[in-house]
Write a protein that holds these residues in place. Structure first.
Motif, PDB file in Angstrom:
ATOM      1  N   UNK A 119       1.146  -1.085  -0.076  1.00  0.00           N
ATOM      2  CA  UNK A 119       0.360  -0.100   0.039  1.00  0.00           C
ATOM      3  C   UNK A 119       0.849   1.313  -0.136  1.00  0.00           C
ATOM      4  N   UNK A 120       0.608   1.837  -1.049  1.00  0.00           N
ATOM      5  CA  UNK A 120       1.193   3.583  -1.074  1.00  0.00           C
ATOM      6  C   UNK A 120       2.871   3.094  -2.424  1.00  0.00           C
ATOM      7  N   UNK A 121       2.593   2.475  -2.618  1.00  0.00           N
ATOM      8  CA  UNK A 121       3.530   2.632  -3.688  1.00  0.00           C
ATOM      9  C   UNK A 121       3.693   2.269  -5.089  1.00  0.00           C
ATOM     10  N   UNK A 122       2.534   1.369  -5.059  1.00  0.00           N
ATOM     11  CA  UNK A 122       2.020   1.580  -6.641  1.00  0.00           C
ATOM     12  C   UNK A 122       2.784   1.251  -8.004  1.00  0.00           C
ATOM     13  N   UNK A 123       2.808   1.687  -8.651  1.00  0.00           N
ATOM     14  CA  UNK A 123       3.770   1.931 -10.069  1.00  0.00           C
ATOM     15  C   UNK A 123       4.581   2.934 -10.214  1.00  0.00           C
ATOM     16  N   UNK A 124       5.798   2.179 -10.192  1.00  0.00           N
ATOM     17  CA  UNK A 124       6.972   3.321 -10.327  1.00  0.00           C
ATOM     18  C   UNK A 124       7.639   2.798 -11.506  1.00  0.00           C
ATOM     19  N   UNK A 125       8.350   4.133 -12.059  1.00  0.00           N
ATOM     20  CA  UNK A 125       9.198   3.825 -13.641  1.00  0.00           C
ATOM     21  C   UNK A 125      10.515   2.942 -13.293  1.00  0.00           C
ATOM     22  N   UNK A 126      10.494   2.626 -14.451  1.00  0.00           N
ATOM     23  CA  UNK A 126      11.711   2.050 -14.165  1.00  0.00           C
ATOM     24  C   UNK A 126      13.437   2.407 -14.219  1.00  0.00           C
ATOM     25  N   UNK A 127      14.273   2.413 -12.843  1.00  0.00           N
ATOM     26  CA  UNK A 127      14.620   3.601 -13.051  1.00  0.00           C
ATOM     27  C   UNK A 127      16.482   3.035 -14.047  1.00  0.00           C
ATOM     28  N   UNK A 128      17.075   3.156 -13.973  1.00  0.00           N
ATOM     29  CA  UNK A 128      18.583   2.903 -14.689  1.00  0.00           C
ATOM     30  C   UNK A 128      19.223   2.038 -14.080  1.00  0.00           C
ATOM     31  N   UNK A 129      19.732   1.450 -14.690  1.00  0.00           N
ATOM     32  CA  UNK A 129      20.358   0.048 -14.607  1.00  0.00           C
ATOM     33  C   UNK A 129      21.890   0.742 -12.958  1.00  0.00           C
ATOM     34  N   UNK A 130      22.253   1.956 -13.506  1.00  0.00           N
ATOM     35  CA  UNK A 130      23.213   2.430 -12.331  1.00  0.00           C
ATOM     36  C   UNK A 130      22.424   2.685 -10.982  1.00  0.00           C
ATOM     37  N   UNK A 131      20.853   2.590 -10.877  1.00  0.00           N
ATOM     38  CA  UNK A 131      20.531   3.327  -9.696  1.00  0.00           C
ATOM     39  C   UNK A 131      19.729   1.995  -9.508  1.00  0.00           C
ATOM     40  N   UNK A 132      19.420   0.536 -10.508  1.00  0.00           N
ATOM     41  CA  UNK A 132      18.636  -0.792 -10.101  1.00  0.00           C
ATOM     42  C   UNK A 132      19.023  -1.605 -11.281  1.00  0.00           C
ATOM     43  N   UNK A 133      19.714  -3.207 -10.826  1.00  0.00           N
ATOM     44  CA  UNK A 133      20.125  -3.688 -11.806  1.00  0.00           C
ATOM     45  C   UNK A 133      18.982  -5.050 -11.368  1.00  0.00           C
ATOM     46  N   UNK A 134      18.193  -5.497 -12.390  1.00  0.00           N
ATOM     47  CA  UNK A 134      17.803  -7.280 -12.292  1.00  0.00           C
ATOM     48  C   UNK A 134      17.763  -7.275 -13.998  1.00  0.00           C
ATOM     49  N   UNK A 135      18.412  -8.226 -14.149  1.00  0.00           N
ATOM     50  CA  UNK A 135      18.134  -8.271 -15.385  1.00  0.00           C
ATOM     51  C   UNK A 135      17.449  -9.697 -15.571  1.00  0.00           C
ATOM     52  N   UNK A 136      16.652  -9.874 -16.644  1.00  0.00           N
ATOM     53  CA  UNK A 136      15.307 -10.817 -16.775  1.00  0.00           C
ATOM     54  C   UNK A 136      16.170 -11.662 -16.927  1.00  0.00           C
ATOM     55  N   UNK A 137      14.823 -13.608 -16.890  1.00  0.00           N
ATOM     56  CA  UNK A 137      15.770 -14.088 -17.095  1.00  0.00           C
ATOM     57  C   UNK A 137      16.313 -15.041 -15.534  1.00  0.00           C
TER      58      UNK A 137
END
Length: 620
Positions: A357-375
């Motif tokens: 609750x309170x977070x909702x949708x967020x824009x995807x941050x750049x890889x310099x801030x958050x990295x999570x490769x698919x798969x």
């Protein structure tokens, strides 16, 4: 009862904390530390006449001529003019009487409101105050006597754990009334009771002085805050008025304390049946911090199945719940916060904080801030919670960065969602302490560090500079255990030092803040450590080890390796909860097995057909 050495801040209450298991000490200890300074100095009625002297003490310039120094009288007979001059100039010397030492009456009386307004969380604060007052009276050479405000004339001692359990069971559904304090004072006068201090503890402001003039020397008002996430405590002593806000213990620990189950027993209901949903091996089970729930991914479905491990009240039966997210979303990280299962889901254009609750949708941050490769074959480590009007989610990304998403509740009051913050780098592990406060392990400047982060981002942290050298990027790995004990800096830590030729070497720290009581574990080739748990029957921590054939679960202690459980099918996925010590396993047959360090045995087994078994019914 507790057999672990207590941290220095809690040593003063060692006699009372010995009644509790170490996990419960970690929850009630912070309450004692926070509340103790608010008590102030011991005060109250004094014994003996107020002006009775005890011999003679120093000399002084003023006083009665009955106590004039004999040499001054000699001056009057020999040099009368000088005697008169000294008298006019206040230069005479007088013997000063020494007042008799007076001490407070050692009896401390505490009257607690045991009505409906003080049930639940406020009762935990009352229990902490009960311990504080018992020690306060003992230090004064006296004793504590307590009673229920709603039961005038019934008071009890505070010398044993049975007295504390009697205090917890003294509950009623009658609210505190205005005439109950006068009835208590009337009874005390009839009994000729003299108390050095009289404490009034409850929800409503205390009554004033009775017609006889007696009033409480201290009053403590306890109530929940507006949000219900903390307690507000109002302390009154004479004209002094102070306020305090207290964080609540973890839900399961609070329930155990209120029930008087100080040794942390766990009840296990009989077997029951669930639906035949098939479980997936996509990622390891997610365990709630309290150890009462486990979420397992569903096969060919977008969601999880949440299983209740133990019954909270009278072995009530709980049906597993299926929770599904929308099509096209894929989980990146997931965790429980209390009873709520939340996740960070990866969408085509944004990240969705599902059921947070309170977070909702967020824009995807750049890889310099958050990295999570698919798969990815595993979920990213995550902790999230709500504290007051703020909600936050900590995630360790694929690059080892500790990233925090936070916002106010409700989000509609904010003009736009706040971007994520990178709090630290090279993070190996994290665990929840309480609320939004976490403890985590990281590597910097060739050392391994323990740090804390909280509501105010990365708060003042504690570093352990002599813990260990950095084992290197390839071999670095860490586990935390008994996370709730980090509130008093007394949790456990395991650090992998090397993993050469398939043989892991670990260093386990029983007291990481002082680097004492550390021991090493050299695992056989092919064995893999999967977590660290608090041992119940003996003090210290144990390293949970998976055998090279992935069919056996071992506990590595300083002196031996003990078999915990053996599976017929290979174990494919394992999770170890750093807070509760619960271990959840998924086998190649898509069967869920849950082992608890609190009872040192299996507490739940869910077969592939959907049938569930309890402890004692599972094989192995």
């Amino acid at each position: 009862m507790s057999s672990m050495p207590l941290p220095a801040p809690l040593q003063a209450w060692a006699s009372w904390l010995s009644w509790f298991s170490p996990e419960l000490v970690a929850q009630i200890g912070p309450l004692l530390i926070r509340m103790h300074p608010m008590l102030g100095r011991l005060s109250g009625q004094r014994q003996g006449p107020p002006h009775e002297p005890d011999g003679l003490g120093d000399l002084q310039r003023r006083g009665s001529y009955e106590r004039l120094l004999p040499s001054e009288w000699l001056l009057a007979s020999e040099i009368p003019d000088e005697f008169l001059r000294r008298a006019a100039s206040a230069e005479h010397l007088f013997l000063a009487p020494r007042p008799r030492a007076q001490r407070a009456d050692p009896l401390v009386l505490a009257l607690f409101d045991t009505g409906p307004w003080q049930l639940g969380a406020p009762r935990l604060a009352q229990m902490a105050l009960w311990i504080l007052l018992a020690r306060r009276a003992q230090e004064a050479g006296g004793q504590l006597r307590w009673g229920s405000l709603q039961r005038p004339g019934e008071w009890h001692g505070a010398e044993s754990v049975d007295d504390l359990r009697r205090f917890l069971t003294a509950r009623c559904f009658e609210p505190a009334a205005a005439d109950q304090w006068p009835r208590w004072t009337q009874w005390l006068d009839q009994q000729a009771v003299r108390a050095g201090e009289c404490w009034w503890v409850g929800h409503h402001p205390q009554a004033g002085a009775t017609p006889g003039g007696r009033a409480p020397t201290h009053a403590v008002q306890i109530r929940r805050d507006l949000v219900g996430e903390a307690l507000e405590v109002l302390w009154r002593s004479g004209a002094s008025l102070r306020t305090q806000q207290l964080s609540l213990p973890l839900a399961h620990a609070g329930a155990m304390l209120l029930k008087g189950r100080f040794t942390h027993e766990i009840a296990h209901p009989g077997p029951r049946a669930v639906t035949s949903d098939k479980l997936s091996l996509r990622f390891a089970p997610i365990i709630a911090e309290q150890g009462y729930r486990v979420a397992v991914p569903l096969l060919d479905e977008r969601g999880v199945m949440v299983f209740q491990l133990t019954a909270a009240v009278h072995a009530a039966r709980h049906t597993p719940r299926r929770q599904n997210w929308s099509k096209g979303l894929h989980p990146l990280a997931a965790a429980f916060s209390g009873k709520v299962f939340g996740a960070v889901l990866n969408g085509p254009e944004s990240l969705q904080f599902w059921q947070i609750a309170g977070m909702g949708l967020r824009d995807k941050p750049p890889r310099e801030q958050f990295e999570s490769p698919p798969g990815r074959g595993t979920l990213l480590p995550m902790r999230w919670a709500r504290e007051g009007q703020q909600v936050g989610a900590y995630v360790i990304d694929a690059a080892g960065r500790l990233v925090l998403w936070s916002d106010q509740v409700p989000q509609a009051t904010a003009p736009s969602p706040a971007p994520p913050e990178v709090l630290d780098t090279a993070v190996l592990a994290m665990a929840t302490v309480e609320g939004l406060r976490i403890v985590y392990v990281c590597r910097h400047a060739g050392r391994v560090w323990l740090r804390f982060a909280g509501r105010h981002r990365r708060a003042a942290f504690q570093s352990v500079v002599n813990l260990a050298p950095d084992p290197g990027a390839d071999d670095a790995r860490a586990f935390l255990a008994a996370a709730g004990r980090w509130a008093i800096a007394s949790g456990g830590l395991a650090l992998r030092m090397s993993a050469s030729d398939g043989a892991e070497s670990w260093r386990i720290y029983e007291s990481p803040t002082t680097s004492e009581d550390a021991w090493s574990a050299a695992l056989a080739r092919g064995q893999r450590a999967v977590g660290l748990v608090k041992r119940q029957r003996t003090s210290g921590y144990g390293l949970v080890v998976l055998s090279h054939q992935r069919r056996q679960l071992w506990m590595q202690s300083p002196s031996e390796q003990t078999l915990l459980w053996e599976s017929v099918a290979p174990i494919e996925r394992v999770s170890v909860c750093p807070c509760s010590g619960v271990v959840a396993m998924l086998t190649s047959e898509r069967t869920l097995h849950v082992w608890s360090s609190q009872v040192e045995g299996m507490v739940l087994t869910v077969q592939a057909t959907g049938e569930v078994q309890r402890a004692g019914d599972a094989h192995g």
